[in-house]
Design an enzyme around this catalytic site. Structure first.
Site, PDB file in Angstrom:
ATOM      1  N   HIS A 172       6.032  -9.290  -5.217  1.00 52.14           N
ATOM      2  CA  HIS A 172       4.606  -9.502  -4.949  1.00 52.14           C
ATOM      3  C   HIS A 172       4.418  -8.492  -5.902  1.00 52.14           C
ATOM      4  CE1 HIS A 172       0.553 -10.310  -4.514  1.00 52.14           C
ATOM      5  NE2 HIS A 172      -0.121  -8.795  -4.131  1.00 52.14           N
ATOM      6  N   THR A 186       0.692  -1.380   0.249  1.00 53.72           N
ATOM      7  CA  THR A 186      -0.023   0.127  -0.269  1.00 53.72           C
ATOM      8  C   THR A 186       0.976   1.371  -0.058  1.00 53.72           C
ATOM      9  OG1 THR A 186       0.458  -0.051   2.060  1.00 53.72           O
ATOM     10  CG2 THR A 186      -2.228  -0.473   1.032  1.00 53.72           C
ATOM     11  N   GLU A 191     -13.735 -28.677  18.020  1.00 50.62           N
ATOM     12  CA  GLU A 191     -14.625 -29.119  16.441  1.00 50.62           C
ATOM     13  C   GLU A 191     -14.336 -28.580  15.684  1.00 50.62           C
ATOM     14  OE1 GLU A 191     -14.990 -32.551  14.704  1.00 50.62           O
ATOM     15  OE2 GLU A 191     -15.364 -33.038  17.555  1.00 50.62           O
TER      16      GLU A 191
END
Ligand code: NAD
Ligand code: MG
Length: 351
Positions: free
Chosen positions: A113, A89, A232
């Site tokens: 990137h 940015t 879970e």
């Protein structure tokens, strides 16, 4: 510039760090990637100068690590190879203020990137090579792997090859940071950026947290205890992903019970169904047509109001509070397990 998707892979034998013998590499930024690239290149024998703002808190760290530090503008003017490792940015502003005025014909502009190049937020001049060497891992691992004589897989792409030597120079850089030890896959700026954004939005960061929250809420709303729902739907996810990472879906299915395998195979596509697939395609389209990036740029320009709100909502989700409590309670178990296995590894064999 090529737009074809290829999958050539390069290793140490394909690269020669001495290609950069006449270069000075400016590493702009000393964060996650910056410190790793600067130190690995330096130890690979490359002449490195780190570019940081006068008031940057990273200055003392880079100096303590034995590197030469100067301002970004001065680093670029000293260098012939400029590695842009400040946050995506802030790259356009750093480019405008420090890089562009000091770039010379024949220099290389290197990214980890492709976002700003691919979406035209940085438009490099003619006469300059534009390359990408993107390690597929956080910076501290790029550094740790290098120190352990191991490598970090990486991506390599060429956007502008004005010198004719851009691929060899980028491969030399990739070898200097240790990526060719593990393997460097050739790609394009477009493929790297669009697949990276899609992965983090649809599957890795966005998709998976959303799946976990929906699972957790379904159980808790039906009266099951938050602690059970947490284990879970979140805690066990790591165990499942570790198996997938080691041996693909097959190893995971092999390791769980027949009941889990039948239930998962027969119900999975009902949970993540065709509508999810359609949502994924829509998300990919917003990436491809630039809509997501426009939104993100405007969001930054207006002080990140939605981002702040979304972050806060995520922090406030009940699963975060339950998880924090449980991780504290169960930390002793993990620590004592670690100690046991460390002792076992050190203990002499009985036989
Ligand atoms: P980071 O946030 O860890 O580090 C940023 C560095 O830039 C810090 O040293 C900071 O002091 C400096 N900086 C910030 N604003 C500046 C300014 N205005 N002027 C000069 N310096 C400034 O960044 P990062 O995660 O290492 O990302 C750097 C690049 O690497 C990005 O393009 C990112 O997409 C890419 N990348 C990151 C990762 C990762 O895992 N972190 C992985 C692959 C690629
Ligand atoms: Mg220069």
């Amino acid at each position: 510039m090529t737009d074809e998707f290829t999958t050539d892979i390069y290793y140490d034998d394909d690269a020669d760090v001495s290609t950069l013998d006449d270069d000075t590499v400016a590493v702009l930024g000393y964060g996650s990637q910056g410190h790793a690239h600067a130190l690995n290149l330096h130890e690979s024998g490359v002449d490195v100068v780190v570019g940081l703002r006068e008031n940057s808190s990273s200055r003392s760290a880079a100096e303590a690590d034995g590197l030469t530090v100067t301002t970004p503008a001065d680093a670029v003017s000293q260098a012939s190879y400029v590695s842009v490792l400040v946050p995506d940015t802030v790259q356009p502003a750093v480019y405008e203020n420090a890089i562009e005025p000091n770039l010379e014909e024949g220099d290389t502009l290197q990214f980890a990137h492709g976002l700003n190049i691919h979406y035209n937020q940085i438009q490099p001049p003619e006469g300059v090579d534009v390359t990408m060497v993107a390690p597929k891992s956080p910076g501290h691992l790029v550094r740790r792997n290098y120190e352990n004589d191991e490598g970090t897989p990486g991506l390599l792409a060429i956007y502008q090859n004005e010198s004719g030597d851009a691929p060899d120079r980028a491969l030399a850089y990739a070898k200097g940071i240790g990526c060719t030890r593990a393997g460097v896959i050739e790609t394009t700026f477009r493929e790297e950026v669009e697949s990276d954004l899609f992965g983090e939005q649809a599957v890795l960061c966005g998709g998976v947290t959303s799946l976990v929250k929906h699972g957790y809420e379904t159980l808790v709303d039906a009266g099951y205890s938050p602690e059970i729902a947490y284990f879970e739907c979140l805690n066990e996810l790591k165990l499942i992903v570790d198996l997938m990472y080691e041996g693909g879906h097959a190893e995971m299915w092999d390791s769980v019970s027949d009941t889990a395998e039948y239930g998962g195979l027969s119900r999975g596509d009902r949970i993540v169904d065709e509508t999810v697939r359609e949502n994924m395609e829509e998300t990919l389209e917003e990436i491809q047509n630039g809509e997501f990036t426009r939104e993100w740029i405007l969001e930054n320009q207006s002080g990140r109001p939605s981002y702040t709100q979304l972050r806060q909502a995520e922090k406030n989700h009940e699963i975060e509070e339950v998880g924090e409590r449980l991780r504290d309670l169960f930390a002793w178990a993990e620590e004592s397990n670690d100690n046991e296995s460390a002792e076992a590894a050190e203990a002499p064999a009985d036989d």
